[in-house]
Write an enzyme that holds these catalytic residues in place. Structure first.
Site, short mmCIF file in Angstrom:
data_model
loop_
_atom_site.label_atom_id
_atom_site.label_comp_id
_atom_site.label_asym_id
_atom_site.label_seq_id
_atom_site.Cartn_x
_atom_site.Cartn_y
_atom_site.Cartn_z
N LYS A 37 -25.90 -53.62 -2.40
CA LYS A 37 -26.75 -51.96 -2.12
C LYS A 37 -26.91 -51.43 -3.61
O LYS A 37 -28.09 -51.06 -3.79
CB LYS A 37 -26.37 -51.28 -1.21
CG LYS A 37 -26.87 -50.09 -0.84
CD LYS A 37 -26.11 -49.27 -0.18
CE LYS A 37 -24.62 -48.78 -0.84
NZ LYS A 37 -23.74 -47.94 -0.01
N THR A 38 -25.95 -51.31 -4.18
CA THR A 38 -25.98 -50.54 -5.40
C THR A 38 -26.84 -51.20 -6.48
O THR A 38 -27.71 -50.82 -7.39
CB THR A 38 -24.62 -50.35 -6.11
OG1 THR A 38 -23.65 -49.70 -5.16
CG2 THR A 38 -24.74 -49.41 -7.44
N ASP A 224 -28.19 -42.40 -1.19
CA ASP A 224 -27.06 -43.36 -0.84
C ASP A 224 -26.32 -43.14 0.46
O ASP A 224 -26.07 -41.70 0.67
CB ASP A 224 -26.22 -43.62 -1.93
CG ASP A 224 -25.33 -44.76 -2.03
OD1 ASP A 224 -25.85 -45.91 -1.34
OD2 ASP A 224 -24.34 -44.84 -2.71
N GLU A 225 -25.94 -43.89 1.15
CA GLU A 225 -24.82 -43.62 2.14
C GLU A 225 -25.66 -42.62 3.15
O GLU A 225 -24.75 -41.54 3.60
CB GLU A 225 -23.62 -43.05 1.56
CG GLU A 225 -23.03 -43.96 0.87
CD GLU A 225 -22.19 -45.24 1.54
OE1 GLU A 225 -22.38 -45.45 2.61
OE2 GLU A 225 -20.95 -45.56 0.77
N GLN A 255 -21.30 -48.47 9.21
CA GLN A 255 -20.34 -47.89 8.39
C GLN A 255 -20.24 -46.36 8.26
O GLN A 255 -19.74 -45.74 7.33
CB GLN A 255 -20.28 -48.39 6.86
CG GLN A 255 -20.34 -49.82 6.79
CD GLN A 255 -20.41 -50.32 5.19
OE1 GLN A 255 -19.64 -49.81 4.50
NE2 GLN A 255 -21.22 -50.99 5.03
N ARG A 609 -13.90 -54.92 3.51
CA ARG A 609 -13.54 -54.71 2.29
C ARG A 609 -12.99 -56.01 1.58
O ARG A 609 -12.91 -56.46 0.37
CB ARG A 609 -12.55 -53.57 1.94
CG ARG A 609 -12.81 -52.24 2.51
CD ARG A 609 -14.05 -51.60 1.98
NE ARG A 609 -14.92 -52.14 2.90
CZ ARG A 609 -16.43 -51.88 2.76
NH1 ARG A 609 -16.90 -51.77 1.51
NH2 ARG A 609 -17.06 -52.33 3.60
#
Length: 760
Positions: A37-38, A224-225, A255, A609
């Site tokens: 994503k980043t 973001d998020e 998430q 993770r």
DNA sequence: TGCCCGGTCGTTTTT
DNA sequence: CGACCGGGCA
């Protein structure tokens, strides 16, 4: 153009390319864990600039400093020297308020109140209104006010909402405190974290022209998020994307783990409704985890009902199965994890920083910390009292606050008698009452000390002294924030008490103060063009201890499952996968399927993770507030896929293949369990951290080990020599001599930037 | 004013 | 169990 632009699309999946190359209009990127994503966001920014978009008209907003920093670095790498604004929601809002806060009664030098300041205000207000007999915990009231503010309900509205039904007594108190709390903050020329957002939203609502200015200025907005936005953040994003609706939100509903803090997952789920012509891109390709880890996580999350279906695809290898390690109690669990990490490292090499341990509640870190200390394995914990909340640091920051903003009543009260100078509670009250009566700031009132009625003969000269001392302490008089801080320490005799008797604590405090001065010096250097006290205070208010976590420090990382979001580790442990922990008891009790689903998402986040190896652990007995209890495994375990293996042979053959055990079966096992329970539970080998740390040979276990005579390097001060090492554990302190003609400087070993360069 | 003791309370907490 | 607050006392 086309040939150049191709570079930003290189090595991307089709979906990623679509997101990067999309130009104008609303865009929603649903990005599963580990889907790059980043990378997509940063390349998208680069692509926009390449198309000719002015970098200054692009704003990227994240939630955390960590995310902002990472994004900024990656944008810089793609577009060296371009000034794209990458910031957090709170910093963006602080910036707007510094420029335009006057509209809502804030001076540009307003201060940001943290939780403890907030608590002080609530306490004060509770003292003012006569809350009879009902004992209401100030912290709870503060938390409730924060929740109410997060849902964008003002004091009046909240009070009115209570009229419609017989509100709970607690909310009745909150309704009384809330408006006074807000007016006190304004009086202090202060905002709390929630206000940063709320004030800006209000500002934009009430000043359509101002909103339109920002909207036009920010031609491209990237958020973001997005699944974690609350009502205020949602409205802010909307306000900035009306005239130029080039808004790109990225996020993952699976998430979303902060609903309990006011985030509403609906914001992302309703994006297409809010922006009807929105384009949707799904990033479902996972580049992080092995197939088996993904499969387990995917099975778990598929049990959520309220969910946009999304797949998790991987080209990677199957990898090792997810493994469940069952222990008798928490001590054995901690030791077992330590052993597993040791064994894994000796099998396949790698660094300690390849390992992370996630738990549901902070209190679970203690047992693990002990085990790592015993085993002398370096580790870092993402938690604990934030540096800027320590008493001595807070004191000095309050001096700065009061210098910058004389209206700050909370800072005034904290500092006026610190160190003790005979201006106690009674005197303070008289000063503040006088100030309130005459519409003065506390500092103005202090300067008019002579006129304050009822002040004692002894207090008057002392107050005069304090006032004149404070008026001499200004940034312009000292030139830099770090020099101003040094002057404060000197002029207030702040360090006098510690200089006299250099106790363990005094040394630690001294080192902390020096650390603060270092931080200020760093700020001075970075902002040499325009240093300001409020600028420095803002950086201290909006940073988080977790920001200090080192990515590759050669240490095992311990953190809560919440803190783990956005990170990845080759090997991860999720500890205590038990009913009551995950899902947490409160969520179970609430009987709210939404809360249960959030718990499931939390475990999903933790599991995803892991890159190569994922362990889940349980203990059959776990001490809960001192009393040992038999645990029940988490219902979530039945929803996922794993091998149960012998904790003493974690890489061996599964004892039960992908089936959850009904409990201990062999008599031997039962016997051991009974013993563990009977022995007063799982009494640890060493009762307390203190007794452990006072042990004779523990010193070597401290992550940062320094020795007298060692050469060390400091990022600002350069090379130095360690002259003294004292204290243990988190308090371990080292003294360093940088230059012969200068006094030695103290540092807290665990958090200083000193780099050992070898013994000479 | 500051320390000590006893009572209370207890998730998570990007800022 | 352990952190924190408030009251009481030196």
């Amino acid at each position: 153009m086309a040939s150049v632009s191709a570079s930003y699309l290189d090595g991307l999946t089709t979906a990623q390319q679509a997101a990067v190359d999309f130009f104008e209009g609303p865009l929603q990127v649903l990005a599963g864990p580990g889907s790059g994503k980043t990378r997509v966001i940063t390349r998208r920014i680069a692509r926009l600039v390449e198309r000719g978009v002015d970098p200054a008209s692009i704003l990227a907003i994240t939630f955390t400093n960590r995310a902002a920093r990472e994004m900024q670095e990656r944008v810089d790498a793609l577009l060296p020297g371009t000034r794209v604004w990458v910031t957090t929601f709170h910093r963006f809002c602080a910036n707007v308020l510094r420029r335009r806060g006057q509209y809502i009664g804030l001076e540009s030098n307003f201060v940001i109140f943290d939780k403890s300041d907030q608590l002080q205000v609530v306490r004060r207000v509770l003292g003012e209104i006569d809350v009879d007999a009902i004992r209401a915990a100030p912290a709870k009231i503060g938390a409730r006010i924060s929740r109410i503010k997060n849902s964008m309900v003002g004091p009046d509205e909240f009070a009115r909402s209570l009229d419609s039904y017989i509100g709970e007594p607690f909310d009745q108190i909150v309704a009384q405190v809330y408006p006074r709390y807000q007016s006190t903050l304004l009086e202090c020329n202060a905002v709390d974290f929630d206000d940063l957002l709320l004030h800006v939203v209000r500002l934009f609502r009430e000043n359509p022209d101002l909103r339109a200015d920002y909207d036009r200025w920010i031609r491209f907005l990237l958020v973001d998020e997005y699944q974690d936005t609350n009502a205020a953040q949602y409205e802010l994003v909307r306000a900035l994307s009306i005239d130029t609706p080039n808004v790109c939100v990225t996020g993952d509903p699976d998430q979303s783990i902060y609903a309990w803090r006011g985030a509403s997952i609906e914001n992302i789920l309703n994006f297409e409704r809010d922006y009807p012509n929105a384009t949707l891109v799904r990033l479902e390709h996972n580049f992080r985890s092995t197939k088996l880890i993904l499969k387990s996580a995917d099975r778990l999350i598929s049990h959520n009902r309220m969910r946009k279906a999304k797949s998790l695809l991987s080209d990677g290898e199957d990898g090792e199965p997810v493994r469940l390690l069952k222990f008798l109690d928490a001590t054995q669990e901690a030791d077992g994890i330590v052993n597993t990490i040791r064994e894994s490292r000796s099998r396949s090499g790698g660094s300690w920083s390849d390992f992370a341990i996630f738990y549901r509640v902070n209190s679970m870190s203690r047992e693990l910390e002990r085990a790592f200390t015993r085993a002398r394995i370096p580790f870092q914990v993402a938690a604990g009292l934030a540096f800027y909340e320590r008493a001595e640091i807070k004191d000095l920051l309050c001096y700065l606050r009061l210098i910058e903003n004389p209206a700050d009543q909370v800072a005034f009260q904290r500092v006026v008698n610190k160190p003790a100078r005979g201006l106690g509670a009674a005197t303070q009250k008289k000063i503040l009452d006088y100030a309130a009566e005459h519409g003065l700031t506390p500092m103005e009132a202090a300067k008019e000390g002579e006129k304050i009625p009822g002040l004692s003969k002894t207090a008057r000269p002392k107050l005069r002294f304090f006032a004149s001392m404070m008026s001499g302490l200004t940034l312009s008089a000292y030139g830099s924030v770090s020099d101003l801080l040094k002057a404060i320490v000197e002029k207030t005799f702040y360090a006098r008490t510690w200089a006299a008797n250099p106790s363990e604590q005094a040394i630690e405090k001294k080192a902390n103060v020096e650390e603060l001065i270092n931080a200020a010096a760093q700020y001075d250097e970075l902002n040499a063009d325009d240093p300001s006290v409020s600028g420095f205070l803002e950086t201290t208010a909006l940073v988080n201890e977790g920001d200090a976590l080192e990515a590759d420090a050669g240490k095992v990382t311990l953190m809560t499952m919440h803190a783990a979001k956005g990170l990845e580790f080759p090997t991860a442990f999720v500890v205590g996968v038990e009913h009551g922990l995950i899902p947490h008891e409160r969520s179970i009790k609430s009987d709210d399927p939404k809360q249960l689903e959030e718990e499931r998402r939390l475990l999903f986040v933790a599991m995803t993770r892991a890159m190569r190896q994922l362990f889940l652990t349980t203990a059959q007995v776990r001490a809960e507030r001192g009393t040992p209890r038999t645990t029940i495994t988490s219902t979530f375990l039945r929803e996922t896929e794993f091998d149960t293996v012998d904790p003493n042979d974690p890489f061996g053959e599964p004892t039960q293949k992908r089936v959850e055990s009904a409990g201990p079966t062999e008599p031997d096992h039962k016997q051991r369990l009974r013993e563990a329970l009977a022995a007063g539970g799982n009494k640890p080998l060493l009762t307390t951290g203190a007794s452990l740390l006072s042990g004779s040979n523990v010193e070597a276990a401290i992550p940062q080990s320094f020795a007298v005579g060692m050469r060390v390097k400091h990022p600002q001060r350069g090379m130095g020599t360690v002259t003294d090492v004292s204290g243990f554990g988190k308090r371990k302190t080292v003294k360093v001599q940088f230059r012969e003609d200068e006094p030695e400087q103290s540092f807290i070993a665990a958090r200083c930037p000193l780099q050992p360069m070898g013994i000479q």
